[in-house]
Enzyme design. Structure first.
Site, PDB file in Angstrom:
ATOM      1  N   SER A 182       0.828  -1.194   0.000  1.00 46.36           N
ATOM      2  CA  SER A 182       0.000   0.000   0.000  1.00 46.36           C
ATOM      3  C   SER A 182       0.875   1.262   0.000  1.00 46.36           C
ATOM      4  CB  SER A 182      -0.966  -0.048   1.189  1.00 46.36           C
ATOM      5  OG  SER A 182      -1.956   0.935   1.082  1.00 46.36           O
TER       6      SER A 182
ATOM      7  N   ASP B 127     -10.236  -5.244  -4.751  1.00 46.68           N
ATOM      8  CA  ASP B 127      -9.709  -4.393  -3.684  1.00 46.68           C
ATOM      9  C   ASP B 127     -10.585  -3.158  -3.578  1.00 46.68           C
ATOM     10  OD1 ASP B 127      -8.270  -2.697  -2.023  1.00 46.68           O
ATOM     11  OD2 ASP B 127      -6.347  -3.088  -2.962  1.00 46.68           O
TER      12      ASP B 127
ATOM     13  N   HIS C 243      -7.554  -5.638   0.373  1.00 50.11           N
ATOM     14  CA  HIS C 243      -6.363  -4.816   0.163  1.00 50.11           C
ATOM     15  C   HIS C 243      -5.100  -5.470   0.705  1.00 50.11           C
ATOM     16  CE1 HIS C 243      -4.395  -1.043  -0.707  1.00 50.11           C
ATOM     17  NE2 HIS C 243      -4.061  -0.821   0.547  1.00 50.11           N
TER      18      HIS C 243
END
Length: 308
Positions: A99, A221, A249
């Site tokens: 991320s 996601d 995610h």
């Protein structure tokens, strides 16, 4: 190591383990800390010297070193990462980031490319906001609504946001651990870092990255639409894109075998978990596994407007 070097390593709560001549560096995302990598450590430690660190202000890092000025953009976290690599005298590392941790790695590799041999980016996003000819996932009002929930009641926000982010309702243990991690992150840091992360725009940096890169895009996601993965693949000069058939995610937790297989193929080595391994992320303060937490979570939602 001199005192300055020791302070840098303690600032980011650096841990080194494993065996192997090449280093792999693991960097987590928003609201987490390096414990999120614990389920995958055996696979990495069998082949690499593993370096784990916390984003400054999170986990076991030195909270007092978090600065709204220095960390007012992801570039400040990239500086922290480079400080650790310099202190450990590391070059040619394999970097695995999740991320915003992934984008921090991109920023660092553009600045000092010799320190990175390859980048493995899990569920990365250079920009969460929609824009002209770009579908990042959110309109400004969506993000403001999301952040208001965090700023109003962090605990309730954590319990509501975690199921959406994790995406796998069959794994309440992972959802509870993620909620616990969100809830236990310093409130001032989490609120500031969330705003920095969600309003970040690193798109102009992408064409400057010369390091071989693998983009690992979860198929479903809620935070990063599929189109973002394709966008990154198009913009990064030397990249491959792998789509992992999983929800949420966190592909390294919901689909660890597939994620490790994709990384292994990219690196040209086998990365596997020991037979019989059950991926479980134990977080401090996590509710007991048998609790009915998931059905009792408070009502909180926000709009998602991007096309997948």
């Amino acid at each position: 190591m001199n005192n300055a070097g020791s302070l840098i390593l303690s600032r980011s709560n650096v841990h080194v383990s494993g065996r192997g001549r090449q280093a792999v560096v693991l960097l987590h995302g928003l609201g987490c800390n390096q414990t999120v990598w614990l389920p995958l450590l055996p696979a990495f430690e069998a082949r690499f010297r593993v370096v784990r660190l916390d984003l400054v202000g999170t986990g076991g890092s030195r909270l007092g070193e978090y600065s709204r000025e220095r960390h007012g953009s992801l570039a400040g976290h990239a500086t922290d990462l480079l400080d650790v690599l310099r202190t450990l005298d590391l070059t040619g590392v394999v970097f695995v980031g999740h991320s915003i941790g992934a984008m921090i790695g991109v920023l660092a590799a553009v600045r000092e490319p010799a320190r990175f041999a390859s980048l493995l980016l899990l569920a990365p996003s250079p920009r969460f906001l929609n824009g002209r000819d770009y579908a990042g996932g959110f309109e400004p009002a969506d993000l403001e609504e999301l952040l208001r929930g965090l700023e109003t009641n962090q605990s309730e926000w954590a319990q509501s946001f975690a199921p959406m982010a994790m995406g796998d309702s069959s794994r309440p243990d992972l959802i509870m651990a993620l909620a616990s991690s969100f809830a236990n992150t310093n409130p001032g840091v989490l609120r500031h870092l969330a705003r920095v992360a969600f309003f970040n725009d690193s798109r102009e940096t992408l064409p400057l990255l010369g390091t071989p890169t693998l983009v690992v895009q979860p198929a479903r996601d809620v935070l990063v639409p599929m189109g973002v993965g394709y966008y990154l693949h198009e913009q990064l000069p030397d990249s491959q894109l792998v789509i992992i058939d999983t929800n949420g995610h966190f592909p390294h937790l919901t689909a660890p075998e597939a994620t490790l297989a994709a990384i292994g193929r990219f690196l040209g080595c086998a990365l596997v978990l020991p037979a019989g391994t059950v991926v479980s992320w134990a977080a401090l303060g996590c509710p007991p596994a048998g609790s009915n937490w998931a059905s009792a979570r408070p009502d909180f939602s926000f709009r998602l407007t991007a096309a997948g």
